[in-house]
Design an enzyme around this catalytic site. Structure first.
Site, mmCIF file in Angstrom:
data_model
loop_
_atom_site.group_PDB
_atom_site.id
_atom_site.type_symbol
_atom_site.label_atom_id
_atom_site.label_comp_id
_atom_site.label_asym_id
_atom_site.label_seq_id
_atom_site.Cartn_x
_atom_site.Cartn_y
_atom_site.Cartn_z
ATOM 1 N N LYS A 1 -8.159 7.006 -5.345
ATOM 2 C CA LYS A 1 -7.981 6.794 -6.146
ATOM 3 C C LYS A 1 -7.588 5.213 -6.248
ATOM 4 C CE LYS A 1 -4.337 5.627 -8.857
ATOM 5 N NZ LYS A 1 -4.504 4.630 -8.488
ATOM 6 N N PRO A 2 -8.391 4.144 -6.735
ATOM 7 C CA PRO A 2 -8.150 3.078 -6.100
ATOM 8 C C PRO A 2 -6.771 2.249 -7.201
ATOM 9 C CG PRO A 2 -10.533 3.256 -7.467
ATOM 10 C CD PRO A 2 -9.633 4.807 -6.761
ATOM 11 N N ALA A 3 -6.347 1.288 -6.429
ATOM 12 C CA ALA A 3 -5.355 0.519 -8.229
ATOM 13 C C ALA A 3 -5.745 0.777 -9.685
ATOM 14 C CB ALA A 3 -5.123 -0.832 -6.705
ATOM 15 N N GLU B 1 0.235 3.109 5.883
ATOM 16 C CA GLU B 1 0.287 1.632 5.628
ATOM 17 C C GLU B 1 0.672 0.825 4.612
ATOM 18 O OE1 GLU B 1 -0.932 0.235 7.667
ATOM 19 O OE2 GLU B 1 -2.121 1.696 8.730
ATOM 20 N N CYS C 1 0.032 -7.789 3.096
ATOM 21 C CA CYS C 1 0.962 -6.996 3.531
ATOM 22 C C CYS C 1 1.679 -7.565 4.580
ATOM 23 C CB CYS C 1 0.838 -5.193 3.790
ATOM 24 S SG CYS C 1 -0.127 -4.748 4.686
ATOM 25 N N GLU D 1 10.408 -7.878 0.925
ATOM 26 C CA GLU D 1 9.150 -8.266 1.043
ATOM 27 C C GLU D 1 9.271 -9.459 -0.454
ATOM 28 O OE1 GLU D 1 5.973 -5.160 0.219
ATOM 29 O OE2 GLU D 1 4.736 -6.070 1.580
HETATM 30 P P1 NAP Z 1 1.656 0.400 -5.010
HETATM 31 O O1 NAP Z 1 2.809 0.417 -6.452
HETATM 32 O O2 NAP Z 1 2.200 1.552 -4.246
HETATM 33 O O3 NAP Z 1 0.480 0.830 -4.909
HETATM 34 C C1 NAP Z 1 -0.824 2.084 -4.332
HETATM 35 C C2 NAP Z 1 -1.055 2.776 -4.835
HETATM 36 O O4 NAP Z 1 -0.744 4.036 -5.217
HETATM 37 C C3 NAP Z 1 -2.114 2.552 -6.058
HETATM 38 O O5 NAP Z 1 -3.542 3.451 -6.331
HETATM 39 C C4 NAP Z 1 -1.426 3.011 -7.240
HETATM 40 O O6 NAP Z 1 -1.492 3.033 -8.081
HETATM 41 C C5 NAP Z 1 -0.779 4.446 -6.373
HETATM 42 N N1 NAP Z 1 0.162 5.106 -6.885
HETATM 43 C C6 NAP Z 1 1.521 4.498 -7.287
HETATM 44 N N2 NAP Z 1 2.176 5.542 -8.172
HETATM 45 C C7 NAP Z 1 1.866 6.520 -7.251
HETATM 46 C C8 NAP Z 1 2.498 7.696 -7.495
HETATM 47 N N3 NAP Z 1 3.332 8.677 -7.692
HETATM 48 N N4 NAP Z 1 1.799 8.702 -6.572
HETATM 49 C C9 NAP Z 1 0.184 8.310 -6.359
HETATM 50 N N5 NAP Z 1 0.019 7.132 -5.806
HETATM 51 C C10 NAP Z 1 0.474 6.394 -6.584
HETATM 52 O O7 NAP Z 1 1.395 -0.592 -4.274
HETATM 53 P P2 NAP Z 1 0.757 -1.827 -4.472
HETATM 54 O O8 NAP Z 1 1.794 -2.780 -5.177
HETATM 55 O O9 NAP Z 1 -0.267 -1.565 -5.342
HETATM 56 O O10 NAP Z 1 0.628 -2.818 -3.104
HETATM 57 C C11 NAP Z 1 1.209 -3.505 -2.841
HETATM 58 C C12 NAP Z 1 1.723 -2.551 -1.723
HETATM 59 O O11 NAP Z 1 0.769 -2.317 -0.659
HETATM 60 C C13 NAP Z 1 3.037 -3.444 -0.756
HETATM 61 O O12 NAP Z 1 4.183 -2.975 -0.279
HETATM 62 C C14 NAP Z 1 2.299 -4.154 0.328
HETATM 63 O O13 NAP Z 1 2.689 -4.579 1.794
HETATM 64 C C15 NAP Z 1 1.330 -2.871 1.048
HETATM 65 N N6 NAP Z 1 0.051 -2.718 1.516
HETATM 66 C C16 NAP Z 1 0.222 -2.437 2.549
HETATM 67 C C17 NAP Z 1 -1.384 -2.337 4.052
HETATM 68 C C18 NAP Z 1 -0.582 -1.815 5.281
HETATM 69 O O14 NAP Z 1 -2.008 -1.747 5.773
HETATM 70 N N7 NAP Z 1 -0.045 -1.187 5.273
HETATM 71 C C19 NAP Z 1 -1.872 -3.219 3.628
HETATM 72 C C20 NAP Z 1 -2.152 -3.709 2.049
HETATM 73 C C21 NAP Z 1 -0.572 -3.132 1.040
HETATM 74 P P3 NAP Z 1 -1.511 2.766 -9.498
HETATM 75 O O15 NAP Z 1 -2.196 1.015 -9.341
HETATM 76 O O16 NAP Z 1 -2.626 3.339 -10.683
HETATM 77 O O17 NAP Z 1 -0.255 2.258 -9.814
#
Ligand code: NAP
Length: 482
Positions: free
Chosen positions: A179-181, A254, A288, A385
């Site tokens: 499931k991509p964003a 991650e 991140c 962050e």
């Molecule tokens: P996010 O809001 O947590 O979303 C990530 C993914 O999870 C998206 O596909 C999102 O879908 C999905 N999601 C959201 N709510 C969900 C739920 N209740 N159940 C299942 N899936 C759900 O994060 P983001 O804003 O896209 O990304 C930024 C964050 O990712 C930052 O905190 C960054 O540090 C972290 N990150 C970490 C790494 C690492 O390797 N440690 C790498 C890259 C990014 P939707 O798009 O449909 O909302």
């Protein structure tokens, strides 16, 4: 001229068929550089996800016991297909995500690199023969694919975050429901098209877009899905860990970061500024592993700030698809407002803006690359962050003080330090509670090394030889009566 629509799939891949949502509903996808709608993708939910899981389970029967050589060849072909289409895939990525084209090309290249790496690593995924305590017995440790994998990825690296999951999963013999964003679905769906083109069997890779809660919920509640790999925020990661308990799934997470970047008095100033720029402003500060807090020792503080400011002011801001642009727009208005909140909080507590500080004249979600000095531990960004183009500079006196401040966060993903003292390098390795540490380097991610956070930045590793482990179950086989 490069056409970004070549791999732009506006439907979902379930069991080898490209389909829409049962409801017929679609979600608009916009280009953050222009605000224009570039297309739509299906707004799927739980039912479509359950079908994708069933297709993945069906495909697992043959795929999990297929010839290793067959899987390796398909992965090598997938690697080649990515590079053959690098320009088009990169332009698609920039169009939906905003990052400069040269960064997007780099992301496609590292995606291909992960696929090739795991095609190579799986050939070395050996088991073990253990000396048996009794005669007439042979004890073996054997490794097997975990099963159907659920993969949920963020918008900031819409291609490579999936590469790190698809590579080891497919190499190991697992099948995948991804499931991509929602902000950047096309780079995820492109994986489906590429896998289909190079000949992966139907159902091995399934890609579903739509409601995060419904798709995520279906993945988490399914006993068929044996592993979930997630990249995203710590908040959602914690939620998924809780949800994984009912079916006792393997999870790898991650999650978020809050990287410190420590510049000691003995640092090479040129190298430190160069490293600072890439560690802070890559992807408009939306990675991140981006620096959240610069800790600069008193003796070099003013010189470092002057040079950082100069380099920041010189960044070319614009549409990432245009030649020469170094900073694109931020992903959305929420992200812009969050950076404004950090700046307002910091200045109300005494920080000084030395560069940028406000929305960019381009309008939309463009923001001026910003530097603030006089940062303190009371400010919001000390523990949260930033995820935007804001460099916060703290001053420090001693090594102990820097290590203590660097560790004063719930996160533990990446840390950077610039120093020429060899003894200090090893004290930093021991003292910094971080999963990745860059000494005299601001960009250290590579397919050959394990990437993953400590503390609330996550669990599990992606890349490196360790990146396969989470996709393989270990069994103990005892053969007696020999
Ligand atoms: P996010 O809001 O947590 O979303 C990530 C993914 O999870 C998206 O596909 C999102 O879908 C999905 N999601 C959201 N709510 C969900 C739920 N209740 N159940 C299942 N899936 C759900 O994060 P983001 O804003 O896209 O990304 C930024 C964050 O990712 C930052 O905190 C960054 O540090 C972290 N990150 C970490 C790494 C690492 O390797 N440690 C790498 C890259 C990014 P939707 O798009 O449909 O909302």
């Amino acid at each position: 001229m490069t056409d970004y629509t070549t791999y732009m799939q506006q439907s979902n891949l379930i069991g080898g068929d490209w389909t829409g949502a049962d409801s017929g509903k679609m979600i608009e996808v916009t280009n953050p550089a222009t605000g224009a709608v570039i297309g739509t993708v299906p707004n799927c939910g739980a039912d479509e996800t359950h079908r994708a899981i069933a297709a993945a389970a069906e495909a697992f029967r043959d795929w999990s016991i297929s010839d290793l050589g067959f899987r390796v060849q398909l992965l090598q072909d997938l690697h080649d297909a990515l590079l053959d289409n690098q320009e088009s895939l990169a332009l698609l990525l920039t169009t939906e995500q905003g990052k400069p084209l040269f960064e997007a090309k780099g992301e496609i290249a590292i995606s291909a690199g992960y696929i090739r790496w795991f095609a190579e690593e799986i050939r070395r995924a050996k088991g073990e023969i253990v000396p048996a305590p009794q005669a007439g017995r042979r004890l073996m440790v054997t490794r097997h694919p975990v099963g159907v994998v659920g993969a949920i990825t963020p918008w900031n690296f819409p291609s490579s975050m999936l590469a790190r999951k698809l590579g080891p999963a497919l190499a190991a013999g697992c099948t995948v429901v991804a499931k991509p964003a929602t902000a950047t679905p096309y780079s995820g769906l492109a994986w489906g098209k590429l896998c289909e083109e190079v000949g992966f069997p139907a159902g091995v890779v399934n890609i579903v877009t739509g409601s995060a809660r419904a798709i995520g919920g279906a993945i988490m509640e399914s006993p068929t899905v044996r592993k979930v790999t997630f990249t995203g925020s710590t908040k959602i990661g914690k939620q998924l860990i809780r949800q994984s308990a009912d079916t006792v799934k393997k999870v790898s997470m991650e999650l978020g970061g809050n990287a410190p970047f420590i510049v000691f008095d003995d640092a090479d100033l040129d190298a430190a500024v160069e490293g600072a720029m890439v560690a802070k402003f890559r992807n408009m500060g939306q990675t991140c592993v981006c620096t959240n807090r610069f800790y600069v020792q008193s003796g070099i503080h003013d010189a470092f700030v002057a040079r950082l400011r100069e380099a920041t002011a010189a960044l070319v801001v614009g549409n990432g698809a245009e030649e020469g642009v170094q900073q694109g727009p931020m992903i959305d208005m929420d992200a812009v407002e969050k950076v404004e909140e950090f700046i307002a909080d910091a200045t109300s507590k005494g920080a000084k803006i030395v560069e940028g500080g406000k929305r960019h004249g381009n309008g939309g979600t463009y923001f001026e690359p910003t530097v603030v000095t006089g940062a303190t531990s009371e400010m919001q960004f000390a523990t949260e962050e930033i995820f935007g183009p804001l460099a916060a500079v703290f001053r420090f006196e001693s090594e102990e003080e820097a290590i203590e401040a660097a560790n004063a966060t719930e996160f533990g993903l990446a840390a950077y330090a610039y120093t020429r003292d060899v003894g200090r390098v090893f004290r930093l390795d021991q003292g910094l509670d971080y999963g990745l540490i860059g000494i005299n380097a601001g960009l250290i991610t590579t397919v050959e090394a394990p990437f993953g956070g400590l503390k609330q930045s996550g669990m599990g590793k992606e890349g490196g030889s360790q990146g396969l482990d989470d996709y393989l179950e270990t069994k103990y086989l005892c053969v007696a009566g020999l």
